[in-house]
Design an enzyme around this catalytic site. Structure first.
Site, PDB file in Angstrom:
ATOM      1  NE  ARG A 189      -3.566   0.271   2.716  1.00 47.04           N
ATOM      2  CZ  ARG A 189      -4.818   0.409   2.276  1.00 47.04           C
ATOM      3  NH1 ARG A 189      -5.402  -0.598   1.665  1.00 47.04           N
ATOM      4  NH2 ARG A 189      -5.473   1.521   2.457  1.00 47.04           N
ATOM      5  CG  ASP A 242      22.409 -15.343   6.868  1.00 45.65           C
ATOM      6  OD1 ASP A 242      23.456 -15.627   7.488  1.00 45.65           O
ATOM      7  OD2 ASP A 242      21.870 -14.214   6.948  1.00 45.65           O
ATOM      8  CB  SER A 300      28.920 -13.776   8.601  1.00 45.08           C
ATOM      9  OG  SER A 300      29.120 -15.156   8.640  1.00 45.08           O
ATOM     10  CG  HIS A 349      -2.152  28.177  24.111  1.00 44.22           C
ATOM     11  ND1 HIS A 349      -1.212  27.458  24.805  1.00 44.22           N
ATOM     12  CD2 HIS A 349      -1.760  29.471  24.163  1.00 44.22           C
ATOM     13  CE1 HIS A 349      -0.290  28.291  25.280  1.00 44.22           C
ATOM     14  NE2 HIS A 349      -0.598  29.511  24.901  1.00 44.22           N
ATOM     15  CB  SER A 380     -17.964   9.083   5.708  1.00 40.15           C
ATOM     16  OG  SER A 380     -18.760   8.303   6.576  1.00 40.15           O
ATOM     17  NE  ARG A 406      -3.013   5.660   3.636  1.00 38.89           N
ATOM     18  CZ  ARG A 406      -3.401   5.227   2.430  1.00 38.89           C
ATOM     19  NH1 ARG A 406      -2.574   5.349   1.399  1.00 38.89           N
ATOM     20  NH2 ARG A 406      -4.581   4.683   2.258  1.00 38.89           N
ATOM     21  NE  ARG A 443      17.783 -11.549   9.665  1.00 36.17           N
ATOM     22  CZ  ARG A 443      18.335 -12.152   8.608  1.00 36.17           C
ATOM     23  NH1 ARG A 443      17.803 -11.984   7.425  1.00 36.17           N
ATOM     24  NH2 ARG A 443      19.393 -12.920   8.757  1.00 36.17           N
TER      25      ARG A 443
END
Length: 479
Positions: A15, A82, A107, A154, A284, A298, A333
């Site tokens: 998304r 891994d 590693s 305020h 809505s 969002r 991760r």
């Protein structure tokens, strides 16, 4: 092929985040970088005299991106490691080079150095998005530099400002964020090749005690990665404060974005400024008339996650034991990838909103004129003193008239009649027409318009000019 909906998918992938940022944190990019780093290691070791052939390096180069993920997965099930899993999977593709892959390395040589390369690319993409938002807000501030509006302290009506001046407050926060990103980029260094505890013992063994070649290997690898030099000292990993610094810079962006989004949500309630609202967008499911500020909401929600995510970096840096402990791995991760994907999503929303803000001039003017009589009382007081009045007595008259006018508005729903009350008070020696003529909004905005123009000219424009080549594609926002 139909999508498998039986497993969890991150909302950042489905998304919110851009394809560009998603790719940076993809398995393909990560493991291709591992292979590039192994080639850099082999090339550098060859240049310093180790028995590594051109044929081996060429074979490795031929298989940088064609990763057999199924084979690597099978090896990891068996080996429970891994890095070794990918060494074996690549070794199957490169049988000639197999004996020298990962020679002398631990590693973290591939893991940490790849993470630094991803951090650099991700920070640069975030930087481009920041510049794009700054450019959009700068245009908005310039267009509305002189447009008077109510200011709020305020969230109560205060002395007027301008729409453009308010936008400079959002802009200034973003310039501080840009400074943080630039600081992260300017101080970012790779791990280089430091060995299992940071002592470079394995490389000293490979070069038969030649310290100079050990130093040169570290420098060669760093330069091939595009850096001047590696970190000067380390344990097995680079200091996790590097991650903490980056996540904190992203948190700063979240703080700026959250403040902006909240301001837009409040202004939308006042019907003064709104975010873009598409022709067929539904506000809505129940109330058809609504225009909910869902982009800003969002943005607020994602910013909240981004702000809190900085704590992950801080705790991981604080929890490292001696030269290495693996309790950082699982957290990193999540926190690094999700942090950058979130910042990417937040700035994409910010650009979308800032580029399409809708300003309702008449509503702004209406609200300002409703409150302006109260704000003009200090000037009215001073003018009356010049006409021979007593400042202290006049102050008390204004106080009582203001209280009465405010009560009429709040308790009886009437229009503000403060000016008529003052005009009807003989102590002020002034008629209502004269008072009305003095209520020009531009007379009460102080230096707001000039501050805006000066800020844009002195701070923002030079910044944009020096970053004229920093462009990024605007993301489609799914609402």
């Amino acid at each position: 092929m139909p999508q498998d909906n039986t497993g969890y998918l991150s909302p950042f992938s489905t998304r919110y985040a851009s394809k560009e940022m998603q790719y940076l944190f993809s398995a393909q990019n990560k493991f291709s970088l591992w292979r590039k780093l192994w080639i850099i290691l082999a090339e550098s070791e060859q240049e310093l005299g180790l028995s590594i052939t051109d044929e081996q390096i060429a074979e490795m180069r031929a298989h940088i991106d064609d990763i057999d993920f199924d084979a690597a997965s099978e090896y990891e099930k068996k080996l429970r490691h891994d890095v070794m899993a990918h060494i074996h999977a690549w070794g199957d593709q490169c049988p000639t080079a197999r004996p020298i892959i990962h020679l002398g390395a631990t590693s973290c040589y591939v893991g940490d150095n790849a993470d630094v390369l991803i951090l650099r690319d991700a920070l640069q993409l975030i930087r481009k998005r920041l510049i794009a938002v700054i450019r959009a807000l700068s245009d908005f501030a310039d267009e509305h530099a002189s447009q008077p509006c109510l200011a709020f302290t305020h969230f109560q009506s205060a002395q007027p400002t301008t729409v453009g001046k308010r936008a400079t407050l959002w802009l200034n926060d973003l310039t501080l964020d840009l400074e943080e990103i630039d600081f992260c980029l300017s101080t970012l260094k790779p791990l280089g090749c430091k060995g299992t505890t940071g002592t470079q013992a394995s490389f000293l063994e490979l070069f038969h005690g030649d310290y100079d070649k050990v130093w040169k290997l570290d420098k060669l690898i760093s330069e091939k990665m595009g850096f001047v030099k590696a970190v000067p000292v380390s344990g097995q990993t680079y200091s996790r404060k590097t991650d903490s610094r980056a996540l904190n810079a992203l948190s700063q962006i979240g703080q700026s974005a959250h403040k902006f989004a909240n301001d837009i949500r409040l202004l939308a309630h006042k019907k003064e400024i709104e975010e873009p609202f598409e022709k067929n967008q539904i506000g809505s499911s129940a109330m058809a008339y609504k225009r909910n500020p869902m982009r800003s909401e969002r943005m607020t929600a994602l910013s909240r996650f981004l702000i809190s995510n900085a704590q992950n970096g801080a705790m991981t840096a604080a929890e490292q034991w001696f030269e290495r402990t693996l309790d950082d791995s699982a957290n990193r991760r999540l926190s690094l990838a999700e942090g950058f994907l979130c910042a990417d999503a937040v700035l994409s929303l910010y650009l979308n909103i800032a580029s399409g803000l809708v300003v309702y001039d008449k509503v702004i003017e209406k609200h300002l004129r409703e409150e302006l009589p109260f704000m003009a009382t200090e000037n009215i007081l001073m003018d009356a003193v010049e006409r021979g009045g007593d400042r202290q007595e006049l102050h008390e008259h204004i106080r009582l008239h203001s209280i009465a006018a405010a009560n009429a508005v709040k308790m009886e729903g009437k229009e503000c009649d403060l000016l008529s009350r003052i005009a009807g008070d003989a102590a002020f020696q002034v008629d209502e027409e004269t008072l009305e003529s003095s209520l020009q909004p531009e007379n009460y905005i102080g230096c707001a318009a000039e501050q805006t123009k000066k800020y844009l000219a002195d701070v923002i424009q030079p910044m944009l000019e020096s970053n004229a080549d920093q462009s990024v594609k605007a993301q489609e926002i799914n609402v």
